[in-house]
Scaffold this motif. Structure first.
Motif, PDB file in Angstrom:
ATOM      1  N   ASN A 211      -9.800  27.977  -9.878  1.00  0.00           N
ATOM      2  CA  ASN A 211      -9.649  27.475 -11.246  1.00  0.00           C
ATOM      3  C   ASN A 211     -10.526  28.239 -12.224  1.00  0.00           C
ATOM      4  OD1 ASN A 211      -7.695  25.632 -10.585  1.00  0.00           O
ATOM      5  ND2 ASN A 211      -9.023  23.841 -10.655  1.00  0.00           N
ATOM      6  N   GLU A 212     -11.725  28.619 -11.801  1.00  0.00           N
ATOM      7  CA  GLU A 212     -12.569  29.454 -12.657  1.00  0.00           C
ATOM      8  C   GLU A 212     -11.907  30.805 -12.907  1.00  0.00           C
ATOM      9  OE1 GLU A 212     -17.038  27.735 -11.560  1.00  0.00           O
ATOM     10  OE2 GLU A 212     -16.218  29.444 -10.453  1.00  0.00           O
ATOM     11  N   ALA A 213     -11.268  31.364 -11.879  1.00  0.00           N
ATOM     12  CA  ALA A 213     -10.579  32.652 -12.031  1.00  0.00           C
ATOM     13  C   ALA A 213      -9.419  32.534 -13.014  1.00  0.00           C
ATOM     14  CB  ALA A 213     -10.084  33.142 -10.675  1.00  0.00           C
ATOM     15  N   ILE A 214      -8.686  31.423 -12.969  1.00  0.00           N
ATOM     16  CA  ILE A 214      -7.592  31.207 -13.932  1.00  0.00           C
ATOM     17  C   ILE A 214      -8.163  31.140 -15.345  1.00  0.00           C
ATOM     18  CG2 ILE A 214      -5.883  29.514 -14.728  1.00  0.00           C
ATOM     19  CD1 ILE A 214      -5.348  28.874 -11.771  1.00  0.00           C
ATOM     20  N   ALA A 215      -9.273  30.416 -15.515  1.00  0.00           N
ATOM     21  CA  ALA A 215      -9.886  30.287 -16.837  1.00  0.00           C
ATOM     22  C   ALA A 215     -10.358  31.645 -17.361  1.00  0.00           C
ATOM     23  CB  ALA A 215     -11.048  29.307 -16.778  1.00  0.00           C
ATOM     24  N   ILE A 216     -11.026  32.416 -16.518  1.00  0.00           N
ATOM     25  CA  ILE A 216     -11.525  33.732 -16.948  1.00  0.00           C
ATOM     26  C   ILE A 216     -10.359  34.685 -17.191  1.00  0.00           C
ATOM     27  CG2 ILE A 216     -12.926  35.711 -16.247  1.00  0.00           C
ATOM     28  CD1 ILE A 216     -14.668  33.697 -14.680  1.00  0.00           C
ATOM     29  N   GLY A 217      -9.315  34.573 -16.375  1.00  0.00           N
ATOM     30  CA  GLY A 217      -8.113  35.371 -16.610  1.00  0.00           C
ATOM     31  C   GLY A 217      -7.475  35.039 -17.950  1.00  0.00           C
ATOM     32  N   ALA A 218      -7.452  33.749 -18.294  1.00  0.00           N
ATOM     33  CA  ALA A 218      -6.904  33.343 -19.587  1.00  0.00           C
ATOM     34  C   ALA A 218      -7.713  33.953 -20.735  1.00  0.00           C
ATOM     35  CB  ALA A 218      -6.884  31.824 -19.686  1.00  0.00           C
ATOM     36  N   ILE A 219      -9.037  33.958 -20.594  1.00  0.00           N
ATOM     37  CA  ILE A 219      -9.891  34.551 -21.631  1.00  0.00           C
ATOM     38  C   ILE A 219      -9.582  36.041 -21.783  1.00  0.00           C
ATOM     39  CG2 ILE A 219     -12.267  35.173 -22.209  1.00  0.00           C
ATOM     40  CD1 ILE A 219     -13.114  32.514 -20.865  1.00  0.00           C
ATOM     41  N   GLN A 220      -9.486  36.742 -20.654  1.00  0.00           N
ATOM     42  CA  GLN A 220      -9.184  38.173 -20.705  1.00  0.00           C
ATOM     43  C   GLN A 220      -7.799  38.436 -21.284  1.00  0.00           C
ATOM     44  OE1 GLN A 220     -11.129  40.836 -20.092  1.00  0.00           O
ATOM     45  NE2 GLN A 220     -12.843  39.448 -19.766  1.00  0.00           N
ATOM     46  N   ALA A 221      -6.897  37.493 -21.128  1.00  0.00           N
ATOM     47  CA  ALA A 221      -5.537  37.639 -21.663  1.00  0.00           C
ATOM     48  C   ALA A 221      -5.465  37.357 -23.152  1.00  0.00           C
ATOM     49  CB  ALA A 221      -4.589  36.702 -20.919  1.00  0.00           C
ATOM     50  N   GLY A 222      -6.577  36.891 -23.743  1.00  0.00           N
ATOM     51  CA  GLY A 222      -6.573  36.595 -25.162  1.00  0.00           C
ATOM     52  C   GLY A 222      -6.213  35.165 -25.492  1.00  0.00           C
ATOM     53  N   CYS A 223      -6.297  34.275 -24.502  1.00  0.00           N
ATOM     54  CA  CYS A 223      -6.037  32.859 -24.770  1.00  0.00           C
ATOM     55  C   CYS A 223      -7.097  32.328 -25.732  1.00  0.00           C
ATOM     56  CB  CYS A 223      -6.071  32.072 -23.466  1.00  0.00           C
ATOM     57  SG  CYS A 223      -5.864  30.298 -23.650  1.00  0.00           S
ATOM     58  N   LYS A 224      -6.642  31.653 -26.788  1.00  0.00           N
ATOM     59  CA  LYS A 224      -7.564  31.127 -27.795  1.00  0.00           C
ATOM     60  C   LYS A 224      -7.511  29.606 -27.899  1.00  0.00           C
ATOM     61  CE  LYS A 224      -9.413  34.969 -28.975  1.00  0.00           C
ATOM     62  NZ  LYS A 224     -10.839  35.195 -28.654  1.00  0.00           N
ATOM     63  N   MET A 225      -6.720  28.959 -27.056  1.00  0.00           N
ATOM     64  CA  MET A 225      -6.671  27.496 -27.112  1.00  0.00           C
ATOM     65  C   MET A 225      -6.137  26.951 -25.793  1.00  0.00           C
ATOM     66  SD  MET A 225      -4.853  25.089 -29.985  1.00  0.00           S
ATOM     67  CE  MET A 225      -5.200  23.327 -30.075  1.00  0.00           C
ATOM     68  N   ILE A 226      -6.728  25.866 -25.333  1.00  0.00           N
ATOM     69  CA  ILE A 226      -6.162  25.092 -24.236  1.00  0.00           C
ATOM     70  C   ILE A 226      -6.046  23.654 -24.705  1.00  0.00           C
ATOM     71  CG2 ILE A 226      -8.441  24.792 -23.154  1.00  0.00           C
ATOM     72  CD1 ILE A 226      -6.920  24.544 -20.443  1.00  0.00           C
TER      73      ILE A 226
END
Length: 607
Positions: A211-226
């Motif tokens: 789950n931490e990897a998914i979160a960090i992957g989202a950050i690297q992908a440019g995710c700006k909101m969850i």
């Protein structure tokens, strides 16, 4: 026992007690992290009930000087914080292994089999002498490090970092408690235990969960909101993103329910902000109507769906792979969606980035299908190679100057099926966007020809996406005796089992299906036809992927190894099943639980 007889850097350690004892914090933050900081590889996975206090908790940590894939069934050293922990886990302890327990609280352990070393330590008394009962876990970890002859200063450094914000009093109290446990063992038993951990050079790896990897992957992908509503085992994705909220400029919105989470995520993506939501099966069930709207709107959307056993609320804090068909077909009618099933923590990182890219490029919902085992297990892994990260936003028009006078048609029918997409504020990009079937401009339209045109348009994107996705490749020798087909979090136990099977002279290869939808049926069919024997391995009762394969290829996977008791596969269960199939058993389906094959049906039937 002489030093030469010690097993070095190959230990499975378990800490067990009731909820509220701080087991996860002690086992992960202190023991596993300290081993990782000491240059060793660690793998940790926990089991806990859906209770704030009470019930039985336990955490398994494997430690080695070689990379680890999975947990094990057998235990070398058990830290038992109550009698239930001894009763539940004593049969798993190997001969020569040991139990650390509080003699004053639990008394003499006459029922423990011969060959297991007992280490009664006054955990509570020592804890009270160094800060209070809450220090009991710290005393136990200090005792553990004495038994395995590990450098106590490494634990002290972990304690200093872990409790830095709590001040010197807490830090010094924990260091003293750990030393008290360490000294008690050394004075009474010396170097008696036949397992040793020796620190090596720090390999520069990280210790993290799926789950931490998914979160960090989202950050690297440019995710700006969850936008999400907490639901185990997906909650730690939102929690992990919240830790980087300020640093990465992310809005973390805990909504009032899952319906609101989905609608907010759709709205934010429509506005051009890369946004995700995360939930489990029950939460996704509430999201389904809005999910269908996203498909109709052709709106990018990333959803992490972390599976747990059902039906209904089911087993909220356990694992399973029962939602494959659900996510493939959720929603009314037929709407294309990409389903990605990462198999390990590294894949979870990179495939999350891919999910965001493909969601925007093909303007469709993308589901990251994970589960409790992958999401909440921790492993030592290499740093992610960020040079491999690429951001692709597809046919997005976000220039405020807009379309420069050209007429904009939101759902323009193209050869690829992909239409130009604008966001609010782009001059000339105004259009209608609803959940209704529509014409090219977005206006509601229920004509026969229009329905055909728009349905075909949406599915042309799906076929184009399928061509872009990497095809599955066999892991292992091409001419192996048996071929395993599986998906998701079974990957690591399978890889661990393959090593053991190859050591037994049973050659096995493995086809991991990362993209169940769309399925590369041509590759799967070719592998099945060429294989000598094919075995499907799934963490569900009916072999869901096997049904998908038969639907698309017409081919049946003859042998199945299935587990559906809410727990992940032990590699030893896979070894047992594959060895039996290799010998030529007539049984087509082997069911496993608790490290043994169980009856295929009628368990517990009376009369």
């Amino acid at each position: 026992m002489g030093k030469e007889e010690h097993t070095v850097n190959n230990l499975t350690w378990k800490i067990a007690g009731q909820a509220g004892d701080g087991i996860l914090n002690a086992g992960l933050s202190m023991f596993a992290n300290t081993c990782a900081r000491g240059g060793l590889y660690a793998f940790a996975t926990a089991e806990y009930p859906s209770l704030i206090r009470g019930g039985h908790n336990h955490l398994d940590v494997r430690v080695s000087d070689k990379p680890l894939h999975s947990h094990r069934y057998n235990v070398d050293l058990l830290v038992a914080l109550n009698q239930e922990s001894i009763d539940k886990h004593k049969e798993k302890i190997v001969s020569g292994g040991g139990i650390i327990y509080d003699y004053d609280a639990l008394g003499e352990q006459k029922e423990v089999q011969n060959g297991i070393n007992l280490y009664p330590v006054p955990l509570l008394i020592l804890a009270k002498e160094h800060g209070g009962p809450i220090m009991k876990n710290t005393v136990a970890i200090g005792a553990t490090y004495a038994l395995v002859d590990f450098d106590l200063e490494l634990l002290n450094n972990t304690i200093r970092k872990l409790f830095k914000k709590k001040g010197d009093g807490v830090i010094n109290g924990n260091i003293a408690a750990a030393k008290a446990g360490f000294d008690f063992i050394r004075e009474k038993w010396g170097n008696h235990f036949p397992y040793t951990l020796k620190a090596g050079e720090h390999h520069g790896y990280v210790f993290m969960s799926g789950n931490e990897a998914i979160a960090i992957g989202a950050i690297q992908a440019g995710c700006k909101m969850i936008c999400a509503y907490p639901m185990t085992p997906a909650s730690s994705i939102m929690v992990s993103l919240a830790k980087f909220e300020n640093e990465a400029g992310i809005v973390v919105k805990q909504t009032e329910d899952e319906v609101a989470a989905m609608n907010m995520a759709i709205a934010a993506n429509y506005a051009g902000v890369r946004t995700m939501t995360a939930t489990s099966g029950g939460g996704f069930a509430l999201m389904v109507e809005a999910f269908g709207m996203a498909a109709q709107m052709e709106c990018p959307l990333v959803i992490a769906e972390a599976q747990r056993p059902g039906p209904g609320t089911g087993m909220a804090t356990h694992t399973g792979q029962g939602d494959l068909r659900f996510v493939m077909h959720a929603g009314t009618d037929e709407g294309p969606r990409l389903v990605i099933a990462p198999g390990d923590i590294t894949q979870a990182f990179f495939l999350t980035i891919q999910a965001f890219n493909l969601a925007e490029k093909y303007q469709m919902p993308v589901l990251i299908l994970t589960d409790k085992y992958l999401g909440e297990s921790y492993k030592t892994i290499p740093y992610f190679d960020l040079s491999l990260v690429n951001i692709e936003r597809g046919e997005l028009i976000n220039d405020p100057d807009g379309l420069k006078g050209s007429e904009y048609v939101r759902y323009k029918v193209t050869t690829s099926g992909i239409s130009p997409r604008t966001i609010p504020g782009v001059r000339g990009g105004r259009h209608v966007c609803t959940s209704y079937e529509h014409d090219e401009e977005g206006n509601e339209h229920e004509g026969e020809e229009n329905k055909l045109m728009m349905s075909q348009k949406r599915f042309r994107k799906f076929e184009l996406l399928k061509k872009e996705l990497p095809k599955p490749e066999l892991i292992g020798a091409k001419d192996a005796q048996l071929t395993i087909i599986s998906w998701g979090s079974t990957r690591d136990p399978i890889l661990e089992a393959m090593d053991e099977l190859n050591g037994q002279g049973i050659s096995v290869n493995y086809l991991q299906i990362i993209y169940p939808n769309p399925l590369h049926e041509d590759v799967v069919a070719e592998v099945i036809k060429k294989a000598k024997k094919v075995v499907l391995i799934e963490n569900n009762q009916t072999g869901l992927l096997g049904g998908v394969i038969k639907e698309h290829t017409g081919l049946d996977v003859h042998h199945k190894i299935l587990k559906y008791d809410g727990r992940p596969f032990f590699p030893s269960e896979i070894v047992q099943g594959i060895a039996k199939i290799a010998k030529g058993t007539d049984e087509r389906i082997l069911h496993f639980s608790m490290n043994r094959q169980v009856a295929n049906e009628n368990i517990g039937v009376r009369g």
